[in-house]
Design an enzyme around this catalytic site. Structure first.
Site, mmCIF file in Angstrom:
data_model
loop_
_atom_site.group_PDB
_atom_site.id
_atom_site.type_symbol
_atom_site.label_atom_id
_atom_site.label_comp_id
_atom_site.label_asym_id
_atom_site.label_seq_id
_atom_site.Cartn_x
_atom_site.Cartn_y
_atom_site.Cartn_z
ATOM 1 N N HIS A 45 -15.145 13.080 -33.910
ATOM 2 C CA HIS A 45 -14.633 13.504 -32.607
ATOM 3 C C HIS A 45 -13.113 13.380 -32.517
ATOM 4 C CE1 HIS A 45 -18.919 13.302 -31.291
ATOM 5 N NE2 HIS A 45 -18.513 14.469 -30.823
ATOM 6 N N ILE B 142 2.130 1.621 -23.727
ATOM 7 C CA ILE B 142 1.154 0.726 -23.116
ATOM 8 C C ILE B 142 0.278 1.510 -22.145
ATOM 9 C CG2 ILE B 142 0.845 -1.353 -21.707
ATOM 10 C CD1 ILE B 142 2.027 -1.829 -24.542
ATOM 11 N N TYR C 230 -6.180 5.900 -23.251
ATOM 12 C CA TYR C 230 -6.740 5.814 -24.599
ATOM 13 C C TYR C 230 -8.259 5.854 -24.541
ATOM 14 C CZ TYR C 230 -2.082 4.407 -26.041
ATOM 15 O OH TYR C 230 -0.739 4.392 -26.278
ATOM 16 N N CYS D 191 -18.570 5.356 -29.981
ATOM 17 C CA CYS D 191 -18.123 6.660 -29.502
ATOM 18 C C CYS D 191 -19.151 7.185 -28.495
ATOM 19 C CB CYS D 191 -18.009 7.619 -30.694
ATOM 20 S SG CYS D 191 -17.472 9.299 -30.286
ATOM 21 N N GLU E 209 -3.231 -8.965 -28.581
ATOM 22 C CA GLU E 209 -2.349 -7.823 -28.873
ATOM 23 C C GLU E 209 -1.570 -8.071 -30.161
ATOM 24 O OE1 GLU E 209 -2.939 -5.242 -27.247
ATOM 25 O OE2 GLU E 209 -3.822 -6.005 -25.399
ATOM 26 N N CYS F 185 -20.811 9.690 -28.640
ATOM 27 C CA CYS F 185 -21.948 10.302 -29.346
ATOM 28 C C CYS F 185 -22.900 9.263 -29.928
ATOM 29 C CB CYS F 185 -21.447 11.217 -30.461
ATOM 30 S SG CYS F 185 -20.706 10.335 -31.861
#
Length: 161
Positions: free
Chosen positions: A155, A142, A148, A115, A58, A117
């Site tokens: 996109h 968070i 997320y 992605c 992180e 796609c």
């Protein structure tokens, strides 16, 4: 070989002081926050018993000063430092830690995400509770896959249109 692992104090999705991978591996880690003096912590640990590697998870949450301290660990204590984290937030803006790591790192290795796609996912959408893409909000919230989603630029733009 002794490795010191660090993770951001604010990210407790997997428990405080835990680093977890998407495939289920996990390990204990020391916590850092914006006030942590990483050089001091690592140098003290190295003095007690040799540290052979430092891993920071992180790392997007690091401050400019902490990234500088990590470069000092590499340059003065000769300990390799590996940092893992996001480059940009859901608005496509660099995180502070990422900004300085990109500028000062000796080597960059991008782990590619795909992605839906099939294209390279280089953007991140933040979703609300109904699955709609958010355009605004705090840089740091968070969350995991429920909050997320990684997508390609096309996109990303379509979701925010």
């Amino acid at each position: 070989m002794r490795t010191l692992a660090f993770t951001a104090e604010i990210d407790d999705r997997f428990g405080s002081g835990r680093i977890s991978s998407r495939i289920g591996l996990s390990a204990s880690a020391l916590l850092y926050n914006v006030n942590s003096r990483l050089y001091d912590v690592i140098a003290e640990e190295h003095e007690k018993q040799a540290v052979h590697c430092v891993l920071v998870d992180e790392c997007q949450f690091l401050t400019r000063e902490q990234v500088s301290e990590l470069s000092d660990i590499v340059d003065t204590l000769d300990i390799p430092v590996l940092c893992y984290g996001l480059r940009t937030d859901f608005r496509g803006e660099l995180f502070s830690g990422s900004h300085y790591l990109l500028a000062w790192a000796d080597k960059l290795v991008e782990l590619k995400t795909i992605c839906h796609c099939g294209r390279k996912a280089n953007m991140v959408l933040r979703l609300d509770e109904n699955g709609n893409a958010l355009k605004d909000g705090a840089q740091v919230v968070i969350g995991g896959d429920d909050r997320y989603v990684s997508v390609c630029r096309r996109h990303y733009k379509e979701a925010l249109a």
